[in-house]
Design an enzyme around this catalytic site. Sequence first.
Site, PDB file in Angstrom:
ATOM      1  N   HIS A 189       0.064  -3.897   2.270  1.00  0.00           N
ATOM      2  CA  HIS A 189      -0.458  -4.917   1.347  1.00  0.00           C
ATOM      3  C   HIS A 189      -0.320  -6.313   1.940  1.00  0.00           C
ATOM      4  O   HIS A 189       0.610  -7.040   1.572  1.00  0.00           O
ATOM      5  CB  HIS A 189       0.342  -4.880   0.041  1.00  0.00           C
ATOM      6  CG  HIS A 189       0.104  -3.675  -0.799  1.00  0.00           C
ATOM      7  ND1 HIS A 189      -0.902  -3.597  -1.719  1.00  0.00           N
ATOM      8  CD2 HIS A 189       0.748  -2.492  -0.856  1.00  0.00           C
ATOM      9  CE1 HIS A 189      -0.878  -2.435  -2.321  1.00  0.00           C
ATOM     10  NE2 HIS A 189       0.115  -1.737  -1.819  1.00  0.00           N
ATOM     11  N   GLU A 243      -1.919  -8.799   1.134  1.00  0.00           N
ATOM     12  CA  GLU A 243      -2.124  -9.766   0.042  1.00  0.00           C
ATOM     13  C   GLU A 243      -0.810 -10.068  -0.682  1.00  0.00           C
ATOM     14  O   GLU A 243      -0.729 -11.041  -1.416  1.00  0.00           O
ATOM     15  CB  GLU A 243      -3.193  -9.247  -0.935  1.00  0.00           C
ATOM     16  CG  GLU A 243      -2.796  -8.093  -1.847  1.00  0.00           C
ATOM     17  CD  GLU A 243      -2.777  -6.738  -1.152  1.00  0.00           C
ATOM     18  OE1 GLU A 243      -2.966  -6.687   0.070  1.00  0.00           O
ATOM     19  OE2 GLU A 243      -2.538  -5.721  -1.853  1.00  0.00           O
ATOM     20  N   CYS A 245      -4.111   0.012   1.027  1.00  0.00           N
ATOM     21  CA  CYS A 245      -3.298   1.023   0.352  1.00  0.00           C
ATOM     22  C   CYS A 245      -4.191   2.002  -0.419  1.00  0.00           C
ATOM     23  O   CYS A 245      -4.894   2.786   0.201  1.00  0.00           O
ATOM     24  CB  CYS A 245      -2.256   0.331  -0.514  1.00  0.00           C
ATOM     25  SG  CYS A 245      -0.753   1.281  -0.665  1.00  0.00           S
TER      26      CYS A 245
HETATM   27  N1  GLN Z   1       0.165   5.833  -4.140  1.00  0.00           N
HETATM   28  C1  GLN Z   1      -1.035   5.127  -4.433  1.00  0.00           C
HETATM   29  C2  GLN Z   1      -2.244   6.036  -4.444  1.00  0.00           C
HETATM   30  O1  GLN Z   1      -2.168   7.176  -4.175  1.00  0.00           O
HETATM   31  C3  GLN Z   1      -1.267   3.995  -3.470  1.00  0.00           C
HETATM   32  C4  GLN Z   1      -0.174   2.952  -3.601  1.00  0.00           C
HETATM   33  C5  GLN Z   1      -0.651   1.537  -3.508  1.00  0.00           C
HETATM   34  O2  GLN Z   1      -1.866   1.255  -3.471  1.00  0.00           O
HETATM   35  N2  GLN Z   1       0.293   0.651  -3.498  1.00  0.00           N
HETATM   36  O3  GLN Z   1      -3.312   5.567  -4.740  1.00  0.00           O
END
Ligand code: GLN
Length: 201
Positions: free
Chosen positions: A180, A182, A85
């Site tokens: 994710h 995890e 992410c």
């Molecule tokens: N929106 C977040 C970002 O721009 C990422 C979201 C996340 O890691 N769950 O870093």
Amino acid sequence: MAGNPKAPLVGVLALQGDVREHAALLTGLGAEVRLVRRPEELAAVDGLVIPGGESSVIDKLSRMFGMQEPIRAAIAAGMPMLGTCAGLIMLADRLVDAIDGQESFGGLDVTVRRNAFGRQVESFEADLDVPAIGAAPVKVAFIRGPVVEAVGPGAEVLAALPDGRVVAVEQGNLLGLSFHPEITGESRFHERFLDRVASRS
Ligand code: GLN
């Protein structure tokens, strides 16, 4: 598993984000896990996980802590890394919808759009086919996740949603995921990361 000489020694970048979930999953897989905030801590591990969280914050803190250049150097030297992410955003060479002045570490020859799933469906779970890690579908959670909008010749697509949006990429020892694992307890990406670490160290 501390004390087991064969356990892979890996770090989780612990500036911001869901550090504990990664550390718990990796420990459960038999790795020795260190939290990494400083260059000397990075130098002591054989692989690094960059967690989900908020990429603009991870970027700012990494520069404040003097970690941007050491992490870029580790990537260039081939250290295995797994980014989920916000971690995928940090590993992307090019960003769309970043905040002003936001930088990434780079390494994956991809363009990543932040918050690509918008407000309508901010978070959702899905079953994803990822042939590279096995036949069983991957249960994944997307939480304001990024999407890989363009994949350069250096990077390889590992998974896409049914509508074609790319959500998992790999390049050399770098693995980047929009979601994710995890959080859903999916451990195969972390196993793949640990395999890379083991075959290098
Ligand atoms: N929106 C977040 C970002 O721009 C990422 C979201 C996340 O890691 N769950 O870093």
